[in-house]
Design an enzyme around this catalytic site. Structure first.
Site, PDB file in Angstrom:
ATOM      1  N   ILE A 195       5.954   5.787   2.697  1.00 34.67           N
ATOM      2  CA  ILE A 195       4.868   5.538   3.648  1.00 34.67           C
ATOM      3  C   ILE A 195       5.114   4.288   4.490  1.00 34.67           C
ATOM      4  CG2 ILE A 195       2.387   5.143   3.897  1.00 34.67           C
ATOM      5  CD1 ILE A 195       2.907   7.883   2.759  1.00 34.67           C
ATOM      6  N   CYS A 225       1.721  -6.307   9.379  1.00 28.15           N
ATOM      7  CA  CYS A 225       1.427  -7.124   8.203  1.00 28.15           C
ATOM      8  C   CYS A 225       2.696  -7.130   7.355  1.00 28.15           C
ATOM      9  CB  CYS A 225       0.234  -6.554   7.428  1.00 28.15           C
ATOM     10  SG  CYS A 225       0.639  -5.047   6.569  1.00 28.15           S
ATOM     11  N   ASP A 239      -0.150   2.802  -2.689  1.00 34.68           N
ATOM     12  CA  ASP A 239      -0.840   1.592  -3.163  1.00 34.68           C
ATOM     13  C   ASP A 239      -0.641   1.352  -4.647  1.00 34.68           C
ATOM     14  OD1 ASP A 239      -3.737   1.913  -0.973  1.00 34.68           O
ATOM     15  OD2 ASP A 239      -1.683   1.265  -0.626  1.00 34.68           O
ATOM     16  N   ARG A 241      -8.434 -10.152  -1.948  1.00 29.19           N
ATOM     17  CA  ARG A 241      -8.806  -9.150  -0.939  1.00 29.19           C
ATOM     18  C   ARG A 241      -9.144  -7.813  -1.588  1.00 29.19           C
ATOM     19  NH1 ARG A 241      -5.104  -9.293   4.262  1.00 29.19           N
ATOM     20  NH2 ARG A 241      -6.836  -7.960   4.826  1.00 29.19           N
ATOM     21  N   LYS A 298     -12.399  -0.659  -2.513  1.00 27.15           N
ATOM     22  CA  LYS A 298     -12.211  -1.461  -1.288  1.00 27.15           C
ATOM     23  C   LYS A 298     -11.981  -0.547  -0.098  1.00 27.15           C
ATOM     24  CE  LYS A 298      -8.020  -3.151  -0.236  1.00 27.15           C
ATOM     25  NZ  LYS A 298      -7.514  -2.817   1.119  1.00 27.15           N
ATOM     26  N   ASN A 299     -11.089   0.433  -0.260  1.00 29.68           N
ATOM     27  CA  ASN A 299     -10.695   1.253   0.896  1.00 29.68           C
ATOM     28  C   ASN A 299     -11.742   2.287   1.274  1.00 29.68           C
ATOM     29  OD1 ASN A 299      -8.462  -0.295   1.133  1.00 29.68           O
ATOM     30  ND2 ASN A 299      -7.044   1.189   0.254  1.00 29.68           N
ATOM     31  N   ARG A 346      -6.776  -6.081   9.121  1.00 30.56           N
ATOM     32  CA  ARG A 346      -6.371  -4.924   9.923  1.00 30.56           C
ATOM     33  C   ARG A 346      -7.440  -3.832   9.951  1.00 30.56           C
ATOM     34  NH1 ARG A 346      -3.599  -1.706   9.392  1.00 30.56           N
ATOM     35  NH2 ARG A 346      -2.540  -1.577  11.368  1.00 30.56           N
ATOM     36  N   ARG A 375       2.598  -1.227  11.112  1.00 33.54           N
ATOM     37  CA  ARG A 375       1.253  -0.662  11.099  1.00 33.54           C
ATOM     38  C   ARG A 375       0.724  -0.307  12.503  1.00 33.54           C
ATOM     39  NH1 ARG A 375      -1.026  -2.449   6.209  1.00 33.54           N
ATOM     40  NH2 ARG A 375      -2.492  -0.737   6.344  1.00 33.54           N
ATOM     41  N   PRO A 376       1.382   0.592  13.230  1.00 33.13           N
ATOM     42  CA  PRO A 376       0.897   0.962  14.579  1.00 33.13           C
ATOM     43  C   PRO A 376      -0.465   1.645  14.522  1.00 33.13           C
ATOM     44  CG  PRO A 376       2.575   2.478  13.838  1.00 33.13           C
ATOM     45  CD  PRO A 376       2.527   1.386  12.811  1.00 33.13           C
ATOM     46  N   ILE A 377      -1.131   1.759  15.680  1.00 30.15           N
ATOM     47  CA  ILE A 377      -2.426   2.470  15.724  1.00 30.15           C
ATOM     48  C   ILE A 377      -2.405   3.571  16.780  1.00 30.15           C
ATOM     49  CG2 ILE A 377      -3.794   0.494  14.902  1.00 30.15           C
ATOM     50  CD1 ILE A 377      -4.657   0.145  17.927  1.00 30.15           C
ATOM     51  N   ASP A 378      -1.193   4.032  17.123  1.00 29.52           N
ATOM     52  CA  ASP A 378      -1.092   5.077  18.159  1.00 29.52           C
ATOM     53  C   ASP A 378      -1.886   6.335  17.802  1.00 29.52           C
ATOM     54  OD1 ASP A 378       1.003   5.138  16.133  1.00 29.52           O
ATOM     55  OD2 ASP A 378       1.699   6.937  17.149  1.00 29.52           O
TER      56      ASP A 378
HETATM   57  C1  EPZ Z   1      -4.830   2.858   4.475  1.00 33.06           C
HETATM   58  O1  EPZ Z   1      -4.121   2.118   5.445  1.00 33.06           O
HETATM   59  C2  EPZ Z   1      -5.143   1.889   3.345  1.00 33.06           C
HETATM   60  N1  EPZ Z   1      -5.967   0.798   3.846  1.00 33.06           N
HETATM   61  C3  EPZ Z   1      -3.841   1.339   2.771  1.00 33.06           C
HETATM   62  O2  EPZ Z   1      -4.185   0.509   1.661  1.00 33.06           O
HETATM   63  C4  EPZ Z   1      -2.997   2.501   2.266  1.00 33.06           C
HETATM   64  O3  EPZ Z   1      -1.766   2.003   1.790  1.00 33.06           O
HETATM   65  C5  EPZ Z   1      -2.756   3.499   3.406  1.00 33.06           C
HETATM   66  O4  EPZ Z   1      -4.021   3.929   3.952  1.00 33.06           O
HETATM   67  C6  EPZ Z   1      -1.994   4.734   2.937  1.00 33.06           C
HETATM   68  O5  EPZ Z   1      -2.696   5.357   1.912  1.00 33.06           O
HETATM   69  C7  EPZ Z   1      -7.300   0.993   3.996  1.00 33.06           C
HETATM   70  O6  EPZ Z   1      -7.822   2.058   3.727  1.00 33.06           O
HETATM   71  C8  EPZ Z   1      -8.101  -0.184   4.482  1.00 33.06           C
HETATM   72  P1  EPZ Z   1      -2.161   5.048   7.314  1.00 33.06           P
HETATM   73  P2  EPZ Z   1      -3.836   2.780   6.912  1.00 33.06           P
HETATM   74  O7  EPZ Z   1      -2.723   5.070   8.681  1.00 33.06           O
HETATM   75  O8  EPZ Z   1      -4.980   3.623   7.294  1.00 33.06           O
HETATM   76  C9  EPZ Z   1       1.704   5.299  10.040  1.00 33.06           C
HETATM   77  C10 EPZ Z   1      -4.124  -1.400   0.311  1.00 33.06           C
HETATM   78  O9  EPZ Z   1      -3.213  -1.960  -0.327  1.00 33.06           O
HETATM   79  N2  EPZ Z   1       0.762   5.235  11.165  1.00 33.06           N
HETATM   80  O10 EPZ Z   1      -2.470   6.180   6.378  1.00 33.06           O
HETATM   81  O11 EPZ Z   1      -3.414   1.692   7.813  1.00 33.06           O
HETATM   82  C11 EPZ Z   1       1.764   3.992   9.261  1.00 33.06           C
HETATM   83  O12 EPZ Z   1       2.687   3.103   9.851  1.00 33.06           O
HETATM   84  C12 EPZ Z   1      -3.860  -0.897   1.710  1.00 33.06           C
HETATM   85  O13 EPZ Z   1      -5.282  -1.198  -0.133  1.00 33.06           O
HETATM   86  C13 EPZ Z   1       1.247   5.441  12.459  1.00 33.06           C
HETATM   87  O14 EPZ Z   1       2.429   5.658  12.675  1.00 33.06           O
HETATM   88  O15 EPZ Z   1      -2.569   3.693   6.577  1.00 33.06           O
HETATM   89  C14 EPZ Z   1       2.214   4.443   7.906  1.00 33.06           C
HETATM   90  O16 EPZ Z   1       3.617   4.599   7.909  1.00 33.06           O
HETATM   91  C15 EPZ Z   1      -2.438  -1.173   2.174  1.00 33.06           C
HETATM   92  N3  EPZ Z   1       0.367   5.381  13.483  1.00 33.06           N
HETATM   93  C16 EPZ Z   1       1.569   5.812   7.755  1.00 33.06           C
HETATM   94  O17 EPZ Z   1       1.205   6.230   9.074  1.00 33.06           O
HETATM   95  C17 EPZ Z   1      -0.976   5.150  13.301  1.00 33.06           C
HETATM   96  O18 EPZ Z   1      -1.734   5.141  14.290  1.00 33.06           O
HETATM   97  C18 EPZ Z   1       0.314   5.833   6.902  1.00 33.06           C
HETATM   98  O19 EPZ Z   1      -0.570   4.859   7.428  1.00 33.06           O
HETATM   99  C19 EPZ Z   1      -1.445   4.943  11.983  1.00 33.06           C
HETATM  100  C20 EPZ Z   1      -0.558   4.993  10.933  1.00 33.06           C
END
Ligand code: EPZ
Length: 427
Positions: A335, A123, A313, A405, A22-23, A99, A128-131
């Site tokens: 995480i 969620c 995960d 999902r 999926k990811n 997302r 889940r910020p996107i900064d």
């Molecule tokens: C991906 O999410 C996966 N989703 C998640 O899987 C997975 O848990 C996660 O990576 C970690 O491995 C997909 O690939 C679709 P991150 P993502 O950005 O990209 C912080 C599942 O169950 N962060 O690596 O959103 C964030 O808050 C899902 O399949 C910021 O601060 O995860 C977190 O604490 C759930 N600012 C950490 O980084 C940002 O701009 C890791 O998040 C982005 C993230």
């Protein structure tokens, strides 16, 4: 809304075909935006999120044609084509439901020079910020504006320009957005502290198949030489390491043995190490990985962290397995800030779990008892399924749309290896 009913206690045994990841699929689909030629993706899992992403791309002007599975692939073949974009806007009503839609931001601004994407919001597992996504695009020259719940990214007149991106925190999604944008930026981009999850390497390999030039694949330092254009490709999605790990936990907790067909050991090193430490036998072979229980699992101390460490995960599914372990396990979730929503539901089934902040202590009990429980997020719902497979009596898992999902044809795969499982509508 559907629910899943499981009567626990059967030892699972047999072969489980592992679907496309999926990811990986959710970051390969937006690659179609980077070219006006056809991108064919094979072994795409049949999942709600994949369908949702297809609809999002259709709204942007991407044509999508799906054909059935071929050979022993469970997945589908989808051919996508963005001859030209019909829109550069990803609307709130789609993004709020998925997302991962934020992963169209980089490709659209790289292809069209500007993009407007609804902020995804948080969620169940965190805000889940996107900064980091936005900082990465700014490093490539984009101007970022936030207004009315949308982010607007605008490239310089001549398009994005290669730059240096240093992530303070490892982020899978931000690395993916940066990679896709950099592939069409002018000049060289270096990404430091890039995520190293296998899905990132899968994205890099697909981009290279489309004509991108990327060095350092699989490492935390990625160097991309931007191209004026990318061409189409025909690419097969990697197998889902988290689905495979989830079924491994099902084998472990039921005292059974499952052959995970298509699973790749190199994607699952920390997961397989955790299973081995819990006394589960792990036997890789040419077709996949055979997982076999040897009595009760042994208690573990585990902490989630970015790849190659133990994946967040898999935390909920391991916790379910460890509720019946011999001894007390200590799990630490580093995480996401709220990824213990499965704990109260597991407790309803008789699990003994204490949560203090980011740490959960799981004391093994002799048996779980079936109960009515509620799914709250994707991996939490799978942990309830894992627990129900070993629980005495009947468990009903409500709100299983969360499961749909991320787990392709779950009941079919589980009943084929001996689970007493059925889906009923909540009507
Ligand atoms: C991906 O999410 C996966 N989703 C998640 O899987 C997975 O848990 C996660 O990576 C970690 O491995 C997909 O690939 C679709 P991150 P993502 O950005 O990209 C912080 C599942 O169950 N962060 O690596 O959103 C964030 O808050 C899902 O399949 C910021 O601060 O995860 C977190 O604490 C759930 N600012 C950490 O980084 C940002 O701009 C890791 O998040 C982005 C993230």
């Amino acid at each position: 809304m559907d629910r899943i009913i499981i009567r626990g206690g059967n030892r699972l045994s047999g072969r489980v075909p592992i679907s496309g990841a999926k990811n990986a699929a959710l970051t390969l689909l937006p690659c179609a935006l980077l070219t006006d030629e056809a991108l064919t993706l094979r072994n795409l899992p049949r999942l709600a999120d994949v369908d949702g992403f297809g609809h999002l791309l259709n709204g942007l002007g991407v044509s999508t044609a799906v054909e059935g599975a071929r050979g022993n692939d469970f997945g589908r073949v989808m051919t996508l084509r963005a001859e030209q974009l019909a829109s550069t806007v990803a609307p709130y009503d789609i993004v709020r439901k998925m997302r991962a839609s934020i992963l169209v931001l980089g490709p659209i601004v790289a292809r069209a020079g500007e993009a407007t994407v609804s902020l995804p919001g948080g969620c169940a597992i965190g805000n889940r910020p996107i900064d980091l996504h936005l900082k990465a695009l700014e490093a490539l020259g984009a101007e970022i504006e936030l207004a009315a719940g949308y982010v607007r990214a605008k490239a310089p007149r001549g398009g994005l320009v290669g730059g240096r991106i240093v992530f303070p925190v490892v982020s899978v999604g931000a690395t993916e957005n940066a990679l896709m944008a950099a592939a069409l930026a002018k000049g060289e981009t270096v990404i430091e502290n890039a995520a190293r999850e296998p899905e990132i390497a899968d994205l890099c390999r697909c981009l290279v198949a489309m004509g991108a030039e990327i060095d350092g694949i699989g490492t935390e330092r990625l160097t991309i030489q931007g191209k004026d254009r990318l061409h189409g490709a025909d690419y097969r999605v990697m197998p889902d390491r988290i689905e495979a790990g989830s079924y491994a936990c099902a084998a472990a907790i039921t005292g059974g043995s499952l052959d995970l067909i298509g699973a790749r050991t190199e994607d699952m090193t920390a997961i397989l190490a955790g299973l081995t430490d819990a006394g589960i036998s792990v036997t890789p072979h040419a077709e996949g990985i055979l997982i076999a229980a040897n009595g009760r699992p042994t208690a573990l101390t585990l902490s989630t962290a970015p790849f190659p460490a133990f994946p967040t995960d898999m935390q909920a599914q391991f916790m379910a397995m460890l509720t019946l372990a011999d001894g007390a396990s200590v799990l630490t979730e580093t995480i996401f800030e709220n990824r213990y929503m499965h704990v109260p539901e597991l407790a309803r089934m008789g699990a003994d779990i204490q949560v203090r902040g980011r740490t959960a202590v799981v004391r093994g009990v002799d048996a779980l008892i079936g109960a009515e429980v509620m799914a709250t997020d994707l991996r939490a719902s799978m942990s309830l399924i894992v627990a129900a497979l070993a629980a005495e009596g009947e468990t009903q898992v409500h709100r299983v749309y969360h499961l749909d999902r991320g787990y392709e044809r779950l009941e079919e795969k589980l009943s084929a290896v001996g689970a007493d499982i059925e889906r009923a509508s909540e009507g």
